[in-house]
Design a protein around this motif. Structure first.
Motif, mmCIF file in Angstrom:
data_model
loop_
_atom_site.group_PDB
_atom_site.id
_atom_site.type_symbol
_atom_site.label_atom_id
_atom_site.label_comp_id
_atom_site.label_asym_id
_atom_site.label_seq_id
_atom_site.Cartn_x
_atom_site.Cartn_y
_atom_site.Cartn_z
ATOM 1 N N GLU A 33 34.110 3.274 129.665
ATOM 2 C CA GLU A 33 34.152 2.219 130.829
ATOM 3 C C GLU A 33 33.322 2.458 131.606
ATOM 4 O O GLU A 33 32.548 2.285 132.615
ATOM 5 N N ARG B 282 19.143 -9.004 139.237
ATOM 6 C CA ARG B 282 20.663 -9.329 138.284
ATOM 7 C C ARG B 282 21.237 -9.768 138.892
ATOM 8 O O ARG B 282 21.118 -10.072 140.155
ATOM 9 N N HIS C 206 23.602 0.827 129.195
ATOM 10 C CA HIS C 206 22.959 -0.328 129.292
ATOM 11 C C HIS C 206 21.879 -0.716 130.231
ATOM 12 O O HIS C 206 21.127 -1.398 130.217
ATOM 13 N N LEU C 207 22.053 -0.403 131.576
ATOM 14 C CA LEU C 207 20.685 -0.306 132.964
ATOM 15 C C LEU C 207 19.717 0.549 132.250
ATOM 16 O O LEU C 207 19.148 -0.231 131.670
ATOM 17 N N THR D 212 29.048 3.157 130.181
ATOM 18 C CA THR D 212 28.593 2.392 129.775
ATOM 19 C C THR D 212 27.986 1.508 130.478
ATOM 20 O O THR D 212 26.901 1.135 130.376
ATOM 21 N N PRO D 213 28.053 1.287 131.718
ATOM 22 C CA PRO D 213 27.268 -0.310 132.706
ATOM 23 C C PRO D 213 25.945 1.243 132.886
ATOM 24 O O PRO D 213 24.607 0.224 133.091
#
Ligand code: NAP
Length: 274
Positions: free
Chosen positions: A242, A274, A249-250, A245-246
């Motif tokens: 966790e 965004r 993903h970007l 992943t942010p």
């Protein structure tokens, strides 16, 4: 933090009047020569220079509500947002005080030692005139007349730190429960992070030039392809991804938008749209 700041001024021979909402917490400073005021208003009245270092911006408003600030120099070393600093500046000026906001880039044991610094913004003459006293607990870095700038720098620097802490946390989680000694790993992690910190200079250069592709050595296409290894390793080690992943993903979305040849600089722009 207030105790650490006060100690530095006392050690340098500055007369100091202190106030704290819970009176007992000033005992360490009064034992070293500070005068304890019975109220915040009494503390303000004692000297032209007033330094506030409280929990948050609201507590500064509460504590100084009944104080006569006219003719004083209010230096607010309480962490807050840029907008809070600007509003506190207007609030102080309406009460007749000159205002400087500050962001402390140190933890209490660093105060009075080399390496600690405070970012200041706001009234420049106040800064210049009080610089001698302000420079006692920590180095001084004046960043501009807009009172919100010190808080903006402060929070941006802290945000960089939290990104690093997230990476450190994930890295140790991968190794937890294995035969790798945490200390042995730290001996490799620290120089690695130091080497990678130079990325900030590269990003600054690319943001300035607007060129996100020339000379890129680790492009997003390669990094996104490699990110599967990071995620599979996390799964193999039973570690939540966790924190990773942010950011992954970007990068993935930036590649999907046609920017596979860039480095990570373009993600700065993605965050703002965004
Ligand atoms: N500690 C750090 O590593 C560090 C580093 C950089 C910046 N800072 C900033 O420095 C500031 C102070 O941090 P700290 O570490 O000293 O925190 P702290 O130990 O929790 O002290 C908070 C202080 O605020 C006072 N306070 C809280 N609410 C109040 C209110 N409504 N009215 C009056 N006083 C009130 C507390 O008084 P009581 O004693 O009565 O509770 C206490 O003196 C924060 O803005 C923090 O972000 C801290």
């Amino acid at each position: 933090m207030g105790t650490a700041l006060g100690r530095a001024w006392l050690a340098a021979g500055h007369p100091l009047t202190v106030w704290n909402r819970t009176p007992g917490r000033t005992a360490a400073l009064t034992a070293e020569g500070a005068v304890a005021a019975g109220s915040a208003a009494e503390a303000v009245a004692a000297n032209r220079l007033v330094v506030a270092c409280l929990l948050d911006d609201a507590s500064v408003g509460t504590a100084l509500d009944g104080a006569d600030l006219a003719g004083h120099d209010l230096v607010n070393l309480t962490t807050g947002t840029p907008a809070e600093a600007r509003e506190r500046g207007v609030w102080a000026e309406k009460r007749g005080a000159r205002f400087l906001d500050g962001g402390i880039m140190a933890v209490p044991p660093m105060i009075g030692a080399p390496g600690a610094f405070v970012l200041y913004s706001g009234h420049q003459e106040l800064f210049e005139e009080q610089r001698g006293a302000l420079a006692v607990p920590a180095g001084t870095e004046y960043v501009g007349a807009d009172p919100g700038l010190a808080a903006l720098y402060d929070v941006a620097l802290l945000s960089g730190m939290y990104g690093m802490l997230a990476g450190i946390t994930h890295a140790f989680a991968l190794l937890r429960g294995t035969e790798v000694a945490p200390g042995d790993f730290a001996a490799l992690l620290v120089p690695w992070l130091n080497a990678m910190a130079g990325t900030a200079q590269e990003t600054a250069g690319r943001l300035t030039s607007g060129d996100y592709t020339t000379g890129v050595v680790s492009n997003l296409a390669m990094q996104v392809a490699g990110s599967g290894t990071l995620l599979r390793t996390a799964a193999e080690q039973g570690v939540s991804a966790e924190l990773l992943t942010p950011f992954l993903h970007l990068m993935r979305d930036r590649v999907a938008a046609g920017h596979a040849e860039e480095d990570t600089t373009g993600l700065v722009d993605v965050l703002r749209t965004r």
